[in-house]
Design a protein around this motif. Structure first.
Motif, short mmCIF file in Angstrom:
data_model
loop_
_atom_site.label_atom_id
_atom_site.label_comp_id
_atom_site.label_asym_id
_atom_site.label_seq_id
_atom_site.Cartn_x
_atom_site.Cartn_y
_atom_site.Cartn_z
N ALA A 3 -64.52 -19.44 -6.31
CA ALA A 3 -65.92 -19.05 -6.01
C ALA A 3 -66.92 -19.73 -6.94
CB ALA A 3 -66.11 -17.53 -6.02
N GLU A 4 -66.42 -20.47 -7.93
CA GLU A 4 -67.32 -21.20 -8.84
C GLU A 4 -66.53 -22.38 -9.40
OE1 GLU A 4 -68.35 -18.38 -11.87
OE2 GLU A 4 -66.36 -18.41 -12.78
N ASP A 6 -56.24 -22.45 -8.02
CA ASP A 6 -57.64 -22.60 -7.58
C ASP A 6 -57.76 -22.32 -6.08
OD1 ASP A 6 -60.30 -23.31 -7.50
OD2 ASP A 6 -59.99 -25.45 -7.83
N ILE A 7 -58.71 -21.45 -5.72
CA ILE A 7 -58.97 -21.17 -4.29
C ILE A 7 -60.42 -21.51 -3.99
CG2 ILE A 7 -59.44 -18.70 -4.78
CD1 ILE A 7 -58.32 -18.13 -1.94
N GLY A 30 -63.67 -21.76 -0.95
CA GLY A 30 -64.19 -21.36 0.35
C GLY A 30 -65.68 -21.20 0.26
N SER A 60 -69.10 -19.10 2.48
CA SER A 60 -69.44 -18.15 3.55
C SER A 60 -69.70 -18.86 4.87
CB SER A 60 -70.70 -17.37 3.19
OG SER A 60 -70.76 -17.09 1.84
N ASP A 102 -70.74 -29.73 -1.88
CA ASP A 102 -69.68 -29.77 -2.90
C ASP A 102 -69.09 -31.17 -2.98
OD1 ASP A 102 -69.85 -27.05 -3.60
OD2 ASP A 102 -68.72 -26.51 -1.79
N ARG A 143 -71.72 -29.95 -7.58
CA ARG A 143 -72.45 -29.88 -6.32
C ARG A 143 -73.56 -30.93 -6.37
NH1 ARG A 143 -72.49 -25.67 -3.03
NH2 ARG A 143 -74.72 -25.79 -2.73
N LYS A 189 -69.96 -14.70 -10.11
CA LYS A 189 -70.17 -16.12 -10.40
C LYS A 189 -71.01 -16.25 -11.67
CE LYS A 189 -70.41 -17.24 -5.48
NZ LYS A 189 -69.85 -18.44 -4.86
#
Ligand code: DLL
Length: 433
Positions: A211-212, A232-233, A235, A237, A302, A326, A423
């Motif tokens: 998420a960060e 590490d994941i 994604g 929204s 990203d 980013r 975050k």
């Protein structure tokens, strides 16, 4: 089989055939149901029937965050509201939030993908998952929750915050998997120490963190402090939520993208040109199974690169490298481009400081200046001005040597930087105020 794991090891031709069929159906559907897409496709002279191969995806226009804002709140939904069963929104630091919707089938698909993600990250049915991602409009909490239940694991829906209570739960319930942001994980470890609990003696095996952005150095630090294997994941929204891509715990090198649901491209952010595999650029996603909120060539901002080399885990799914930043997070300090994650890597090399830092960017006249506030470790903490000066000079020198930017370093006392429960806010850009 409770979820569609067989898609993860398909030969490329079989996967591409599935992708093309799903892409064509999605394009037909958005053209018929979302006025925004119909207009954009018409303007660029492409009809849904023109998409005959995966290569043809390139011919379609991009979708941007601004497009979603212009259609706030529900203008991009591809189904009537009576088919929408869930709404999430991402806060965003400026402007209106981005609102996304899910049909009942979307929720089932997402749960499957999150179950697959958790399995790739080391979780299984006999695991207890301590889910410290925030529940609410943020997709982290509920996304992981449904996936954990689908997997058949036991989920503790603890959400973010109430940190002391979380440590008691960890001690008493013995969870084996932690899901949280990397920054909150560091905070959890710190509070555990204050309470006399050594995180390394808890029952955890794997942590599934995302998420960060977080650097490789941060991973090492977290693994050292918590004694768990950190995966590490990724994604977002707009594309679904957590579970778009994840590292396998076997390799921990690049995040496998669930390509049976999403098509990834890397583009040059300045020109929009699609870049060949291995080159670094902006990640773009097209969803090919979503019903309520499909996105076509969505520009994530990203930055990463793709790699389809075989992986030791056996998955044939393409991997994306760890996000390095980013496009809108890049700082240009006196002409030198630098990402917060690069500064994090340099800081993490040093024993004297803790992985808690903030970057302040200001403009003096025509020049941008960077000030780094970084926390001293308990051991390095000293009242002696000379000692402190030496440490801050060493940090400035390392930043200059590795990244080529001049930064002012301000050492702050242990625990002086506000801890995040979700975050972390790493950059305070006073130029934008
Ligand atoms: O952060 C979804 C999520 C929840 C992912 C829990 C992983 C775990 P958003 O709030 O919409 O969704 O924020 C999406 O966060 O475009 C990236 O810039 C950043 N991000 C997410 N995962 C990673 C990661 C969730 N693993 C935005 N590494 C994305 C770096 C990440 N950045």
């Amino acid at each position: 089989m409770i979820y569609d794991m067989e898609f993860e090891t398909l030969p490329r031709e079989a996967l591409s055939a599935i992708q093309l069929r799903r892409l064509q159906a999605t394009i037909q559907r958005v053209y018929a149901t979302v006025p925004f897409y119909r207009q954009k496709f018409d303007e660029s002279g492409v009809k849904p029937g023109d998409i005959r191969s995966l290569e043809d995806l390139k011919r379609l226009p991009f979708t941007t965050k601004q497009d979603l804002r212009d259609n706030y709140p529900f203008g991009m939904f591809a189904v009537p509201m009576d088919n929408v069963v869930r709404i999430h929104a991402s806060s965003g630091t400026t402007g209106k939030p981005t609102v996304v919707g899910y049909t009942a089938r979307d929720i089932t698909t997402w749960a499957s993908m999150m179950a697959r993600s958790l399995a790739a990250g080391g979780a299984w049915q006999d695991d207890i998952i301590h889910n410290a991602y925030g529940y609410g409009l943020f997709t982290g909490g509920l996304g992981v929750h449904y996936g954990a239940e689908k997997l058949g694991a036991s989920v503790i829906p603890v959400s973010g915050g109430n940190t002391k209570r979380q440590i008691v739960i960890m001690k008493d319930f013995g969870p084996t998997i932690l899901t949280a942001t990397p920054s909150y994980t560091l905070h959890l470890a710190e509070v555990a120490t204050e309470m006399g609990v050594d995180f390394r003696n808890l029952n955890f095996k794997f942590g599934i963190f995302g998420a960060e952005p977080w650097s490789e150095r941060m991973r090492e630090e977290i693994e050292r402090k918590t004694g768990m294997v950190a995966v590490d994941i990724y994604g977002l929204s707009e594309v679904m939520g957590p579970g778009v891509a994840i590292e396998c715990h076997e390799a921990k090198k690049g995040l496998h993208i669930f390509e049976d649901h999403f098509i990834a491209e890397i583009i040059n952010p300045a020109t929009g040109e699609v870049l060949p595999e291995g080159e670094t650029g902006e990640l773009v996603f097209t969803t090919i199974t979503k019903e309520a909120f499909p996105v076509i060539r969505y520009r994530t901002r990203d930055i990463t690169s793709l790699n389809s080399e075989p992986c030791i885990c056996g998955r044939t799914l393409t991997r994306m490298n760890k996000i390095s930043g980013r496009t809108d997070d890049m700082l240009i300090i006196r002409g030198v481009n630098v990402f917060p994650s690069q500064i994090e890597s340099v800081l993490m090399e040093m024993d004297e400081v803790e992985p808690h830092y903030q970057l302040f960017v200001d403009r003096k006249g025509n020049l941008d200046t960077l000030t780094i506030n970084v926390e001293l470790g308990e051991k390095a903490f000293s009242d002696e001005v000379k000692v402190l000066q030496d440490i801050s000079q060493k940090i400035s020198k390392n930043i200059k040597d590795y990244l080529g930017v001049s930064a002012k370093v301000k050492l702050v006392e242990p625990k002086a930087i506000t801890r995040s429960e979700g975050k972390a806010v790493r950059v305070i850009d006073n130029r934008k105020i």
